[in-house]
Design a protein around this motif. Sequence first.
Motif, PDB file in Angstrom:
ATOM      1  N   VAL A 160       0.865  -1.179   0.000  1.00 29.34           N
ATOM      2  CA  VAL A 160       0.000   0.000   0.000  1.00 29.34           C
ATOM      3  C   VAL A 160       0.901   1.229   0.000  1.00 29.34           C
ATOM      4  O   VAL A 160       1.740   1.387   0.886  1.00 29.34           O
ATOM      5  CB  VAL A 160      -0.939   0.028   1.222  1.00 29.34           C
ATOM      6  N   ARG A 162       0.763   5.403  -0.222  1.00 31.83           N
ATOM      7  CA  ARG A 162      -0.148   6.548  -0.134  1.00 31.83           C
ATOM      8  C   ARG A 162      -0.147   7.379  -1.419  1.00 31.83           C
ATOM      9  O   ARG A 162      -1.194   7.837  -1.882  1.00 31.83           O
ATOM     10  CB  ARG A 162       0.244   7.418   1.068  1.00 31.83           C
ATOM     11  N   ILE A 165      -2.144   5.614  -4.100  1.00 28.12           N
ATOM     12  CA  ILE A 165      -3.586   5.741  -3.828  1.00 28.12           C
ATOM     13  C   ILE A 165      -4.086   7.117  -4.257  1.00 28.12           C
ATOM     14  O   ILE A 165      -5.163   7.247  -4.847  1.00 28.12           O
ATOM     15  CB  ILE A 165      -3.876   5.506  -2.336  1.00 28.12           C
ATOM     16  N   ASN A 166      -3.302   8.149  -3.999  1.00 25.28           N
ATOM     17  CA  ASN A 166      -3.713   9.512  -4.353  1.00 25.28           C
ATOM     18  C   ASN A 166      -3.835   9.701  -5.857  1.00 25.28           C
ATOM     19  O   ASN A 166      -4.523  10.615  -6.319  1.00 25.28           O
ATOM     20  CB  ASN A 166      -2.730  10.524  -3.775  1.00 25.28           C
ATOM     21  N   PHE A 168      -5.024   7.312  -7.863  1.00 30.14           N
ATOM     22  CA  PHE A 168      -6.104   6.462  -8.368  1.00 30.14           C
ATOM     23  C   PHE A 168      -7.168   7.340  -9.039  1.00 30.14           C
ATOM     24  O   PHE A 168      -7.531   8.404  -8.533  1.00 30.14           O
ATOM     25  CB  PHE A 168      -6.742   5.670  -7.238  1.00 30.14           C
ATOM     26  N   LEU A 174      -9.448   1.294  -6.159  1.00 26.38           N
ATOM     27  CA  LEU A 174      -9.546   1.225  -4.695  1.00 26.38           C
ATOM     28  C   LEU A 174     -10.201  -0.073  -4.247  1.00 26.38           C
ATOM     29  O   LEU A 174      -9.788  -0.684  -3.258  1.00 26.38           O
ATOM     30  CB  LEU A 174     -10.344   2.419  -4.166  1.00 26.38           C
ATOM     31  N   LEU A 177      -7.764  -2.955  -4.289  1.00 25.45           N
ATOM     32  CA  LEU A 177      -6.839  -2.879  -3.157  1.00 25.45           C
ATOM     33  C   LEU A 177      -7.527  -3.308  -1.862  1.00 25.45           C
ATOM     34  O   LEU A 177      -6.964  -4.079  -1.067  1.00 25.45           O
ATOM     35  CB  LEU A 177      -6.298  -1.458  -3.032  1.00 25.45           C
ATOM     36  N   VAL A 383      -5.749   3.208   3.304  1.00 22.73           N
ATOM     37  CA  VAL A 383      -6.775   3.057   2.270  1.00 22.73           C
ATOM     38  C   VAL A 383      -8.039   3.805   2.669  1.00 22.73           C
ATOM     39  O   VAL A 383      -8.692   4.456   1.841  1.00 22.73           O
ATOM     40  CB  VAL A 383      -7.083   1.567   2.022  1.00 22.73           C
ATOM     41  N   GLY A 386      -7.430   7.340   2.075  1.00 23.48           N
ATOM     42  CA  GLY A 386      -7.396   7.572   0.636  1.00 23.48           C
ATOM     43  C   GLY A 386      -8.776   7.604   0.024  1.00 23.48           C
ATOM     44  O   GLY A 386      -9.029   8.353  -0.930  1.00 23.48           O
TER      45      GLY A 386
END
Length: 395
Positions: A160, A162, A165-166, A168, A174, A177, A383, A386
């Motif tokens: 994971v 960060r 994720i930002n 995505f 998401l 994940l 997550v 996020g």
Amino acid sequence: MSLQGYVNIPDRKWIDAFINNYSLKHFDRVLPKEVIAWLTSNSKKTWALSPKHKFGREIAQATLEAQQAGAPADDPDEILRRLAAMMRNEKIDGVQLKKYGHKSDIVYKLDGEKKPRTLRRDSFARQLRRMVAKSQPSGKASKLSAPSNGGFPDIQPVAVDREVINRFSSNEQLMKLAHDLLIETISYVTLAAGLQILDSDWPRETAVLVGNMVRLSKLLISVRILAEGKSAEMLALTVPLAIESVVDLKYLISNFNSGLIDSYVESPKKREQDAELDWASLDLKRKAQAVGFGEIYTHALQDAASHLHGSWKDLTEYHLTNVGDEHYRAKLAWTEPNLRPLVTTSMLALVVTQSFADVVASGPLVEELQKRIADLFGRLRMVDDGLDKFLYKRW
């Protein structure tokens, strides 16, 4: 030397005969660890579940890990993903991973060969289905056991990041994940539920906790399957059951005493004078508030009955489409699930798993389990954060 008059005894059989003859209780106390590992890796039971393949031993290991993670026995992608990871991490001598993607073939190269080889997903999937069909269980459940040498199962943490994720751009990223993290969560919950292993069976008092832990692991597996099927309707029924199991288990652990366990086991004939000892007098809201899950009850469980038993709210949310003027059409398509329930359920399951492991077992295995759970909890929180940012950007 002539072998006439000799009887061939399979490897493990002569070990058992030796143990029985000398009244030894555990073969792992009289054999070197290397011999135990060899017997285990070559046991007929393990090989019978694995396709006959040049990577048979590695496939057997990947199959076991996938099943412990809650994956179906005939899911080729869960096995191939783990097999590819072994190649990538150079755990298979003389094999280099060249190419692999989700639901694709594995392209690999053997040392000394110029051209790469391909393990084809489709043919592997067919072979796997045939082997699983031949080895359908007889109805006896198998217990997950900790390794006799104290080692920790090979459960691969889900990466994971960060910053990733930002970046995505879709809910599907998401969701994928969150789904992978749920599978990792199931691995630890299932491992904790099987911590009893070697010496004796549980007394009734502890069995209440163990049974609830096993129930939670099975409900989480159901949640995983429904999430894969993109069925928000059925998740609305199953997720509250999993969270209710978390609440029950947390309350039983926090208030563990013989009176409470007796009232849990026995059919309530009358209320106890001390309501704290009477399981029947405790509603779900009260139990949730008692263990610090009051907010969870409000958001995740308060309306669960409307979905479980059916209601106008459930119908208009999932099964009917409002076309205006109090007129509706049947909504036959399944609803895309929200990933927030997956993340929340995973986090709650990890919290209660930590509490459970603290009271039923100890030692290096449990210490490592607690470390892994804490690490996974932190990744789930990333997550969760996020998701808030993702929804804010979309809004």
